[in-house]
Design a protein around this motif. Sequence first.
Motif, mmCIF file in Angstrom:
data_model
loop_
_atom_site.group_PDB
_atom_site.id
_atom_site.type_symbol
_atom_site.label_atom_id
_atom_site.label_comp_id
_atom_site.label_asym_id
_atom_site.label_seq_id
_atom_site.Cartn_x
_atom_site.Cartn_y
_atom_site.Cartn_z
ATOM 1 N N ARG A 18 0.842 -1.214 0.000
ATOM 2 C CA ARG A 18 0.000 0.000 0.000
ATOM 3 C C ARG A 18 0.873 1.258 0.000
ATOM 4 N N GLU A 19 0.419 2.257 -0.751
ATOM 5 C CA GLU A 19 1.197 3.513 -0.795
ATOM 6 C C GLU A 19 0.373 4.702 -0.323
ATOM 7 N N ALA A 20 1.052 5.681 0.261
ATOM 8 C CA ALA A 20 0.433 6.971 0.606
ATOM 9 C C ALA A 20 1.534 8.025 0.515
ATOM 10 N N PHE A 21 1.194 9.213 0.105
ATOM 11 C CA PHE A 21 2.173 10.316 -0.050
ATOM 12 C C PHE A 21 3.363 9.887 -0.912
ATOM 13 N N GLY A 22 3.105 9.040 -1.891
ATOM 14 C CA GLY A 22 4.168 8.628 -2.812
ATOM 15 C C GLY A 22 5.145 7.624 -2.230
ATOM 16 N N GLU A 23 4.841 7.131 -1.056
ATOM 17 C CA GLU A 23 5.741 6.136 -0.444
ATOM 18 C C GLU A 23 4.964 4.907 -0.034
ATOM 19 N N ARG A 24 5.686 3.795 0.196
ATOM 20 C CA ARG A 24 5.011 2.624 0.765
ATOM 21 C C ARG A 24 4.679 2.947 2.227
ATOM 22 N N ILE A 25 3.562 2.405 2.718
ATOM 23 C CA ILE A 25 3.257 2.587 4.160
ATOM 24 C C ILE A 25 4.439 2.036 4.973
ATOM 25 N N ALA A 26 5.087 1.006 4.400
ATOM 26 C CA ALA A 26 6.222 0.370 5.077
ATOM 27 C C ALA A 26 7.428 1.297 5.215
ATOM 28 N N ASP A 27 7.438 2.416 4.485
ATOM 29 C CA ASP A 27 8.597 3.308 4.548
ATOM 30 C C ASP A 27 8.487 4.372 5.646
ATOM 31 N N PHE A 28 7.290 4.538 6.207
ATOM 32 C CA PHE A 28 7.155 5.518 7.301
ATOM 33 C C PHE A 28 7.815 4.965 8.564
ATOM 34 N N GLN A 29 8.480 5.865 9.269
ATOM 35 C CA GLN A 29 9.239 5.386 10.436
ATOM 36 C C GLN A 29 8.331 4.715 11.469
ATOM 37 N N ASN A 30 7.140 5.274 11.659
ATOM 38 C CA ASN A 30 6.221 4.661 12.638
ATOM 39 C C ASN A 30 5.925 3.207 12.270
ATOM 40 N N THR A 31 5.662 2.976 10.975
ATOM 41 C CA THR A 31 5.337 1.613 10.534
ATOM 42 C C THR A 31 6.527 0.686 10.786
ATOM 43 N N ARG A 32 7.709 1.176 10.484
ATOM 44 C CA ARG A 32 8.914 0.346 10.617
ATOM 45 C C ARG A 32 9.129 -0.047 12.081
ATOM 46 N N PHE A 33 8.935 0.945 12.973
ATOM 47 C CA PHE A 33 9.121 0.646 14.402
ATOM 48 C C PHE A 33 8.070 -0.360 14.879
ATOM 49 N N GLN A 34 6.832 -0.152 14.404
ATOM 50 C CA GLN A 34 5.754 -1.064 14.832
ATOM 51 C C GLN A 34 6.033 -2.482 14.331
ATOM 52 N N GLU A 53 -1.447 -11.134 22.006
ATOM 53 C CA GLU A 53 -2.230 -11.312 20.770
ATOM 54 C C GLU A 53 -3.104 -10.078 20.520
ATOM 55 N N ALA A 54 -3.747 -9.610 21.587
ATOM 56 C CA ALA A 54 -4.636 -8.445 21.455
ATOM 57 C C ALA A 54 -3.842 -7.223 20.983
ATOM 58 N N GLU A 55 -2.649 -7.040 21.542
ATOM 59 C CA GLU A 55 -1.821 -5.884 21.146
ATOM 60 C C GLU A 55 -1.394 -6.008 19.683
ATOM 61 N N LEU A 56 -0.970 -7.196 19.310
ATOM 62 C CA LEU A 56 -0.500 -7.393 17.931
ATOM 63 C C LEU A 56 -1.621 -7.142 16.925
ATOM 64 N N LEU A 57 -2.804 -7.683 17.234
ATOM 65 C CA LEU A 57 -3.918 -7.500 16.297
ATOM 66 C C LEU A 57 -4.359 -6.049 16.238
ATOM 67 N N ASP A 58 -4.286 -5.360 17.363
ATOM 68 C CA ASP A 58 -4.696 -3.960 17.373
ATOM 69 C C ASP A 58 -3.760 -3.119 16.498
ATOM 70 N N VAL A 59 -2.471 -3.336 16.618
ATOM 71 C CA VAL A 59 -1.510 -2.611 15.778
ATOM 72 C C VAL A 59 -1.731 -2.990 14.315
ATOM 73 N N GLY A 60 -1.962 -4.289 14.093
ATOM 74 C CA GLY A 60 -2.185 -4.759 12.717
ATOM 75 C C GLY A 60 -3.376 -4.082 12.071
ATOM 76 N N VAL A 61 -4.483 -4.004 12.805
ATOM 77 C CA VAL A 61 -5.685 -3.345 12.286
ATOM 78 C C VAL A 61 -5.360 -1.886 11.966
ATOM 79 N N GLN A 62 -4.671 -1.218 12.878
ATOM 80 C CA GLN A 62 -4.355 0.209 12.688
ATOM 81 C C GLN A 62 -3.531 0.427 11.413
ATOM 82 N N LEU A 63 -2.551 -0.434 11.187
ATOM 83 C CA LEU A 63 -1.683 -0.248 10.022
ATOM 84 C C LEU A 63 -2.386 -0.613 8.705
ATOM 85 N N HIS A 64 -3.508 -1.305 8.800
ATOM 86 C CA HIS A 64 -4.315 -1.573 7.602
ATOM 87 C C HIS A 64 -5.237 -0.396 7.290
#
Length: 387
Positions: A274-290, A333-344
Amino acid sequence: MERDIYEEDHEAFRDVVKDFMKRYVSEDKRKQWEADGQVDRATMLAAGEAGIIGLSVPEEFGGAGMLQDYRYRAIVLEEVIGAGHGSLAGALGIQDDLAVPYIAHMGTQEQKEKWLPGMATGEILGALAMTEPGAGSDLRGIKTTAKKVDGGYIVNGAKTFISSGKTADIVVTFVKTGEGNRPDAFSLLILEDGMEGFDHGKTLEKMGFHGWDTAELSFTDVFVPDANLIGGKEGLGFIQLMMNLPLERLSIGVAAAAAGEAAFNWTRDYVISREAFGERIADFQNTRFQLADMATTVDVMWAYIDRAMLLYKDAKLSAEEAAKVKFWATDREAELLDVGVQLHGGYGYITEYPIARAYLDARVHRIYGGTNEIMRDLVARQIVGKR
Ligand SMILES: Cc1cc2nc3c(=O)[nH]c(=O)nc-3n(C[C@H](O)[C@H](O)[C@H](O)COP(=O)(O)OP(=O)(O)OC[C@H]3O[C@@H](n4cnc5c(N)ncnc54)[C@H](O)[C@@H]3O)c2cc1C
């Protein structure tokens, strides 16, 4: 981190599970199960045919004889949950972790011969009924009675929240056979579908696990023969439950780790694509840390749970250790799924996406099998006792 608990036989078994998933499980089927509120019987029979249900049924009764090696069950959970089919994982788990063990470990020879072969093929599905409308955590507060009569018992009462309660052919039922609430006042009786006065009641509408039924049960003057008393001796019910609860809690921990790992995998793939602002969501520092945090949590979860599975195999997993596994893994598990939902983003909230379904399914992991508060209390008792 590479896991090293699986041996060649386990990996060969993983291929069997993958093959079963490819042949018998699809998105269309999942939607059908969700519309029907239950997994269809043909799929459960196919699971029996493939040898991925009734794993703990001893070989002499037609099963795989994996009574203590939970690694095989873990592979089923990893593959089925990892493919986004939580309801199927739940339906298989009730049979293997909650119903079969009471008969395979604690049943009489006659009970084993009567029910285990069918439980290995999926022809006989089981459930476990402990909880009542007025008693969940406080199991000794149950009101369902089994009054001794000539040749058996007359059962009266009601149960609620029973997983597979609608589909089950036999229900291992926690009843009061004595006065008061001492441990020896309780027994486990097998109630069979079709017994007069045994009503499967209504299916409950849940937040998650839509393709797996949860039902109310009611008993009005149901005659249950002596032959259906688990272990053949009255007053053992509470001890029998305590004997199997570590397995039930380990299984929830494993399911939580499988869902946590799946959350990481789905999220990693999504943020790369997925991309936003011309970058992959994976390239934002927040995403990388998460992602780094998620990957590390998954590693730590498996390291802990793998250790618990090995302890269980050697019959060394105590009730307190199983309780720790259950509450700790389901909280992660709850924490992981919550972060996962947010990043989607918005897609994380849409149940077409497995992350959204897994998020909804996971909520009950902190409630059933003993709530996480009760698990912490059990652990605390070992640390400081209880007055
Ligand atoms: C989808 C689903 C499937 C289920 N499947 C089954 C099944 O197959 N078989 C079965 O028998 N049951 C099943 N259950 C029931 C489940 O195990 C119970 O809901 C659970 O044990 C909690 O009991 P309760 O709902 O009565 O809550 P309560 O016991 O009323 O608890 C309410 C709240 O009080 C807290 N609490 C209670 N006692 C204490 C205490 N001493 N210290 C601190 N906090 C406390 C609890 O942690 C919880 O937060 C299922 C439930 C659900 C939702």
